[in-house]
Design an enzyme around this catalytic site. Structure first.
Site, PDB file in Angstrom:
ATOM      1  N   GLY A 158       0.786  -1.226   0.000  1.00  0.00           N
ATOM      2  CA  GLY A 158       0.000   0.000   0.000  1.00  0.00           C
ATOM      3  C   GLY A 158       0.820   1.277   0.000  1.00  0.00           C
ATOM      4  CG  MET A 189      -1.256  -7.738  -6.861  1.00  0.00           C
ATOM      5  SD  MET A 189      -0.694  -6.729  -8.262  1.00  0.00           S
ATOM      6  CE  MET A 189       0.559  -7.793  -8.946  1.00  0.00           C
ATOM      7  CG  LEU A 203     -11.280  -5.910 -10.694  1.00  0.00           C
ATOM      8  CD1 LEU A 203     -11.174  -4.392 -10.594  1.00  0.00           C
ATOM      9  CD2 LEU A 203     -12.131  -6.464  -9.551  1.00  0.00           C
ATOM     10  CG  HIS A 236       1.520  -2.621 -14.936  1.00  0.00           C
ATOM     11  ND1 HIS A 236       1.483  -3.703 -14.078  1.00  0.00           N
ATOM     12  CD2 HIS A 236       2.332  -2.986 -15.958  1.00  0.00           C
ATOM     13  CE1 HIS A 236       2.222  -4.683 -14.568  1.00  0.00           C
ATOM     14  NE2 HIS A 236       2.751  -4.275 -15.703  1.00  0.00           N
TER      15      HIS A 236
HETATM   16  C1  GAR Z   1       2.936  -1.284  -7.475  1.00  0.00           C
HETATM   17  O1  GAR Z   1       4.219  -1.336  -8.029  1.00  0.00           O
HETATM   18  C2  GAR Z   1       1.885  -1.381  -8.547  1.00  0.00           C
HETATM   19  O2  GAR Z   1       2.215  -0.699  -9.711  1.00  0.00           O
HETATM   20  C3  GAR Z   1       1.854  -2.866  -8.777  1.00  0.00           C
HETATM   21  O3  GAR Z   1       1.860  -3.398  -7.485  1.00  0.00           O
HETATM   22  C4  GAR Z   1       2.676  -2.552  -6.664  1.00  0.00           C
HETATM   23  C5  GAR Z   1       1.953  -2.259  -5.387  1.00  0.00           C
HETATM   24  O4  GAR Z   1       2.802  -1.584  -4.483  1.00  0.00           O
HETATM   25  N1  GAR Z   1       0.720  -3.280  -9.550  1.00  0.00           N
HETATM   26  C6  GAR Z   1       0.785  -4.237 -10.460  1.00  0.00           C
HETATM   27  O5  GAR Z   1       1.778  -4.893 -10.667  1.00  0.00           O
HETATM   28  C7  GAR Z   1      -0.490  -4.452 -11.245  1.00  0.00           C
HETATM   29  N2  GAR Z   1      -0.275  -5.427 -12.256  1.00  0.00           N
HETATM   30  P1  GAR Z   1       2.194  -0.896  -3.212  1.00  0.00           P
HETATM   31  O6  GAR Z   1       1.270  -1.929  -2.550  1.00  0.00           O
HETATM   32  O7  GAR Z   1       3.363  -0.565  -2.342  1.00  0.00           O
HETATM   33  O8  GAR Z   1       1.443   0.319  -3.660  1.00  0.00           O
END
Ligand code: GAR
Length: 202
Positions: A15, A93, A96, A112
């Site tokens: 998060g 993750m 949807l 992303h």
């Molecule tokens: C982030 O890097 C986001 O871009 C990625 O998950 C991470 C969450 O980090 N999302 C994906 O890979 C979507 N395919 P966080 O929980 O520290 O914000």
């Protein structure tokens, strides 16, 4: 004073991007209010971040008895009750389905850690780093896009930012730089969208 735009943020983990949004809302940099944070994982640290910010934090678990569509419909109903202007996927993750997306056309925004059409899905930074080590790329990046359908990390692009990869980089330093870039790009993009929305309504 008009009510602030309402954001629902969906997460699955740490998060840190949620934290960037919460901080920007608190400082006034982002004129919006996070009304609910939803995680599909019980132990997502982002739920703690939400609670610390005084925001409703929900672990929304898929029941063993329900199908993916039923879960997505139940999630859509829950989110609809929050009357969101936008739903932000900040490290959410789960793919949807239309059972969720059809309730929120042009309102679901995904972050992303890669550029459009590169490294969709999980471990995008790691896969970019491996591609760099094989000499295939010299940069990666981050993107923010609308989620129109079930395509993974794909949809109308709202913003991108390139992140160069350096020969001194380790996976950890690259990850840190990509995440810093995400935190800024996500907040800036949301601010622009909200400003445009205000302009468009006149
Ligand atoms: C982030 O890097 C986001 O871009 C990625 O998950 C991470 C969450 O980090 N999302 C994906 O890979 C979507 N395919 P966080 O929980 O520290 O914000």
């Amino acid at each position: 004073m008009p009510a602030l735009p309402r954001l629902v943020v969906l997460i699955s983990g740490n998060g840190s991007n949620l934290q960037a949004i919460l901080n920007a809302c608190a400082s006034g940099e982002l004129p919006a209010s996070v009304v609910c944070v939803i995680s599909n994982k019980a132990d997502a640290y982002g739920l703690v971040r939400a609670k610390n910010a005084g925001v409703e934090a929900i672990h929304f678990a898929k029941l063993a008895t329900e199908t993916r569509q039923e879960y997505d419909q139940r999630l859509a109903d829950y989110v609809t009750n929050k009357q969101p202007d936008y739903i932000i996927l900040a490290g959410w993750m789960r793919i949807l389905s239309s059972a969720f997306l059809s309730s929120f056309p042009n309102k679901v925004i995904n972050l992303h850690p890669a550029l459009p059409d590169t490294f969709p899905g999980t471990h995008a930074i790691e896969r970019a780093f491996e591609a760099y080590q094989r000499g295939e790329i010299d940069h990666t990046g981050v993107m923010v896009h609308i989620v129109p359908d079930e395509g993974v990390d794909n949809g109308p692009v709202l913003a991108t930012e390139v992140v160069l990869i350096d020969k001194e980089d380790t996976l950890e330093t690259l990850e840190a730089r990509v995440h810093q870039t995400e935190h800024v790009l996500l907040v800036n993009t949301l601010r622009k969208i909200l400003e445009e929305k205000v302009t468009r309504s006149y």
